[in-house]
Each structure stands twice: as C-alpha cells, then as structure tokens.
Design an enzyme around this catalytic site. Structure first.
Site, PDB file in Angstrom:
ATOM      1  CG  HIS A  38      -0.540   7.988  -3.943  1.00 47.28           C
ATOM      2  ND1 HIS A  38      -1.329   7.731  -2.853  1.00 47.28           N
ATOM      3  CD2 HIS A  38      -0.997   7.174  -4.931  1.00 47.28           C
ATOM      4  CE1 HIS A  38      -2.221   6.798  -3.162  1.00 47.28           C
ATOM      5  NE2 HIS A  38      -2.058   6.449  -4.424  1.00 47.28           N
ATOM      6  CD  GLU A  39       0.137   7.583  -8.568  1.00 47.78           C
ATOM      7  OE1 GLU A  39       0.272   6.357  -8.737  1.00 47.78           O
ATOM      8  OE2 GLU A  39      -0.949   8.101  -8.249  1.00 47.78           O
ATOM      9  CD  GLU A  72      -4.320   3.682  -2.715  1.00 48.14           C
ATOM     10  OE1 GLU A  72      -3.890   3.226  -3.801  1.00 48.14           O
ATOM     11  OE2 GLU A  72      -4.551   4.890  -2.537  1.00 48.14           O
ATOM     12  CG  HIS A  77       0.663   2.879  -6.406  1.00 50.81           C
ATOM     13  ND1 HIS A  77      -0.015   1.857  -5.790  1.00 50.81           N
ATOM     14  CD2 HIS A  77      -0.156   3.963  -6.318  1.00 50.81           C
ATOM     15  CE1 HIS A  77      -1.186   2.312  -5.340  1.00 50.81           C
ATOM     16  NE2 HIS A  77      -1.295   3.591  -5.642  1.00 50.81           N
TER      17      HIS A  77
HETATM   18 ZN    ZN Z   1      -3.081   4.742  -5.286  1.00 54.83          ZN
END
Ligand code: ZN
Length: 490
Positions: A259-260, A289, A263
């Site tokens: 997830h990170e 996101e 980003h």
């Molecule tokens: Zn996030």
C-alpha cells in the site's frame, strides 16, 4: 525578476522549511523517545509559524495579481492553483485557524478517552464544536449547493456532494449484493490459515525484495517501522515508507508495504525538480489512494502475483513450503462482515465509507444532529451489513478523522478504490502484453503507464480531468464492480 519567478522562489523557501518539518514529523513517528515529544512540538510549531508568515505576506498577493495573464501553460496552471489556495485561506480569519487547532487538539484527546471507554457522551460536545466549526468554514469558503462541497474541496478538488451521492448510490445496490455472494462463497470454501511463525528479519527481507521489484527506488527512499503505517515524501529524492509487523502473520506488514509503496511510487514519479510547485505535487487524496490501492489490491492480491512471489516467500518463510498460489490467494481474499473499517476486506470496505459519507454530509447540512449520530450510525450499519453494533467503540467512535476536524475526507477512500480499478483496467487495455509482464513479476510497463498518465501531471490536471484523459471517462463504478466480481465470485 517577474512576479511568477518571485512566487517560485517564495515557494522554494516554503518547501525547504516544510521538508524540515516533515523530517521532524517522520522522526516523531518512528524514533523519537517519549520524553522528547514536548520540545518537538515546539520545534514543529515554530517552523509552521514561519511557513504561515511566508504564505500570508502581502508580497504573495501582489505577485499573484501581477501574474494574472501568464501565457506559459505550466506557469499559469501553477499561478491558478496558488490563487485558488490563497483565496480559500484568506477567507478564514487567523483567529479562527488558531481556535480550530485548539478545538481539534482537545477533540483528539477527548476522542481517545471516549473510544477507550466506549462512551459517546465524552466526545459529543467536542464533536459538536468540530461540526459547527466546519460548517462556519464552509460558509466562509462559499459553495453552490451543499456546504459539504466546500469541505470536499480541501481533499478532492472538483468533487461535490451531489456527484458523489449519485456515484455512491449507483455503487451501493450492486455492492451489497456482491458482498452477500462473496461472504457466502468465502464461508463455503474456508481458506487455510496463514497464522505461523514469521521472524521480523525474514519479513523485512521479503518486503524489501517486493518493494524494489515494483520499482520503488531505494536510493531515494526507505522502509521503517511505525505504529501507524504511512508514506511521506520528506524532500526531493527522499520518500519514506513505514509498516508494522505481526510475527504470526507476514501478510500484515507485506500489504502495508504494498500500500505505502503505491503512495511512494506516486511521490517518486512526480517531477522531483518541481517539488515546491503545484506541478510537482500530488493532485488529491482520491488519486493518491488509487495508487496505493492499485498496487496493494489489484496487483498484490491477484493470483498472478502469488504465482510469481510464492516461491520467493517460501525461501524466506519455510512454513509456507506446502502452500500453493491458489491457497495464498484465497487466504488473502476472504470476505467477511466486520465492525471496524481499517480491518475490513476489499469487498466490504466501501460499505463503511458509504455510511460515513452519508452521515457526515447530513451533519454538515444540518439534517442530523450530533446527539442523534450514534443511533443513526447503528441503524445505518444494521441496514448495510445486517450486523448489530455492540458498542460505540465498534461504531461511531472508531475513526480518528472527525476528532482531527476532518469532514469530507472519508469519500476519498472509496474514490481511491474506484479509480484504482479504472486505471488498472485502462492500463491493461492500452498496454500490449501487460498481463504477461505482470505474471512474470515484471512491473516496469505498468509503472511506466502510471508515471505517464498519472504521476507526471502533478497538480496540473484536476482529478476528474486526469481520470478522463487516462481512462476515457470520469470515475465510474463499473471497472471496480467487475474487478470485485472477478475476484470474489468467479
Ligand atoms: Zn493510503
């Protein structure tokens, strides 16, 4: 020097101070000893004050007025962006900014206690103040139809309550049906349990390997440990990711890293030499996101991903020796009804957001009182999931967002999910051989597509323009529902 160059120079100065502040904040989340917190707060406040001064000085207004008719496309987009941001900021009196900070810091402390004791009454007067403040700010900012629009603008430029209500209403019916079917299927075919013994060093080594394979530049970034995983670009060529470790389940840190990393790839894909300018800065939370969700869910929970990565995982974690890619894929795609948003699986997650969007919109529009919130929450939750909320800690007190003053933030999570599926589908359509690349663990062509169609634009395109250019249409429910159906039902 002309006015535009003056503005650039000022924002480079601001960015430099903000980078110092970001490093102090990152350090606070990862390394700072408890007794150092008080002085750190003073350091950060001093830098914030300085940034505020630089932003609100009269020069800035004069320069912005003077570069009204700049012809260069990028310069004029940057000037427009600053004008928009400064006009909004100027509408809120300084006294109100200070007061709001106080209200939210008291609100945060009250919420922590209220959640611990599951006692809404402790938080209610604070939430009342926070809602009143947000409503006042919306009135000062101005709006056409709903005061909620003025709040959304802070997180997702161009989004409106009306458009989101249509989008989410459209999503809700099919999603509720899908959840039903996915849960039935998961219950029918219970997965093997991944619970085991996963030493932290082995998890770190595996995560690092995956993160690097996705294209994250570890010479311009790091992965560290924090209680709440996050990604922060501290400065040009310095993007920090964090995750947390569960020694009995390696997927907790892995999906945090995936997830990170999403980003982080966005932050690294932005033009680094323009880091101080809107054209080198991410556009919105809903687009940010979409990048994290795409790598975490579209890629990381796919069968193709595990076909490639399971043999590597087995080298790090011998207890996975007799697992098949099918076993792991099933284990990481379980559908289940749960009370807590942050623990929700991919298919049920958006039900949590639809509920929050509806309620916070009503709070701001004045059709729901703060006193009636817990009851409205519980009724709405029952209606969406058929579960009875046992206590407010598992209901309206679970999230930190409102206590921090953030109303209008929640919808960006669902926008991120919808955008992720839509961008992924468009990338597959537009890139010959992409499925084969992904199956072989080669992510370069997908990353290239995202860099070209999303990252490179910085803030020059509004979210809706960006989605339309990249995918041919505005954010829409169809690719997301197709993705969920494909993954959870077939
Ligand atoms: Zn996030």
């Amino acid at each position: 020097m002309n006015a535009y160059q003056d503005l650039v120079k000022r924002h480079e100065e601001i960015a430099l101070l903000q980078a110092c502040n970001a490093l102090l904040s990152w350090d606070q989340e990862t390394n700072l000893p408890a007794k150092g917190v008080a002085y750190r707060a003073q350091q950060r406040a001093a830098l914030s004050e300085k940034v505020h001064e630089l932003k609100t000085s009269e020069d800035v207004t004069r320069w912005l007025d003077a570069c009204q008719d700049d012809s260069d496309g990028e310069a004029s987009a940057n000037a427009q962006w600053w004008r928009h941001a400064y006009e909004r900021a100027r509408k809120i009196p300084a006294s109100m900014v200070g007061e709001f900070e106080e209200v939210t810091s008291l609100g945060l402390a009250a919420w922590q206690e209220a959640r611990e004791k599951s006692d809404f009454a402790l938080f209610q007067p604070h939430l009342q103040k926070i809602v009143d403040f947000n409503r006042q700010m919306a009135d000062l900012w101005g709006y056409e139809e709903s005061p909620y629009d003025a709040l959304l603008e802070e997180y997702e430029r161009g989004a409106t309550a009306k458009n989101l209500a249509v989008l989410f209403a459209d999503l809700k019916g099919p999603l509720v049906e899908l959840v039903e079917a996915a849960i039935a299927k998961s219950a029918d075919q219970p997965p093997r349990s991944l619970q085991g013994d996963y030493p932290i060093e082995a998890q770190q080594a595996f995560n690092l390997e995956v993160c690097q394979a996705l294209g994250f530049d570890l010479d311009a970034g790091r992965i560290d440990t924090a209680a709440h995983p996050f990604c922060s670009r501290l400065a040009p060529n310095d993007t920090r990711l964090t995750t947390r470790y569960d020694l009995s389940d390696f997927t907790s840190s892995l999906f945090g890293v995936l997830h990170e990393t999403g980003h982080g790839l966005y932050e690294q894909g932005l033009p680094q030499d323009k880091h101080a300018l809107p054209s080198g800065t991410s556009i919105s939370l809903g687009i940010h996101e979409s990048q994290s969700r795409l790598w975490e869910n579209q890629i990381g929970r796919s069968r193709a991903f595990w076909e490639h990565w399971l043999p590597v995982a087995q080298k790090h974690f011998p207890s996975l020796t007799d697992w098949t890619p099918e076993d792991v894929t099933r284990a990481v795609n379980q559908a289940e009804r749960t009370f807590i948003r942050v623990e929700a699986d991919e298919v049920t997650y958006d039900l949590h957001i639809l509920l929050r969007f509806e309620l916070e919109k009503q709070l701001i529009e004045g059709t729901l009182t703060v006193a009636d919130l817990p009851e409205a929450w519980n009724a709405s939750f029952k209606n969406l999931t058929n579960l009875t909320v046992p206590d407010h800690a598992h209901g309206c007190l679970q999230d930190i967002h409102w206590s921090m003053g953030a109303l209008g933030y929640f919808p960006t999570y669902s926008l991120g999910n919808l955008n992720a599926a839509q961008l992924h589908a468009a990338a597959l359509e537009q890139t010959p051989g992409l499925s084969d690349d992904l199956a072989q663990g080669n992510y370069a062509s997908l990353l290239h597509w995202l860099q070209t169609n999303v990252h490179a634009h910085g803030s020059q395109l509004l979210p809706d323009e960006l989605m339309t250019r990249a995918t041919g249409r505005s954010t829409d429910k169809t690719p997301y529902l197709e993705h969920l159906r494909e993954r959870y039902i077939h």
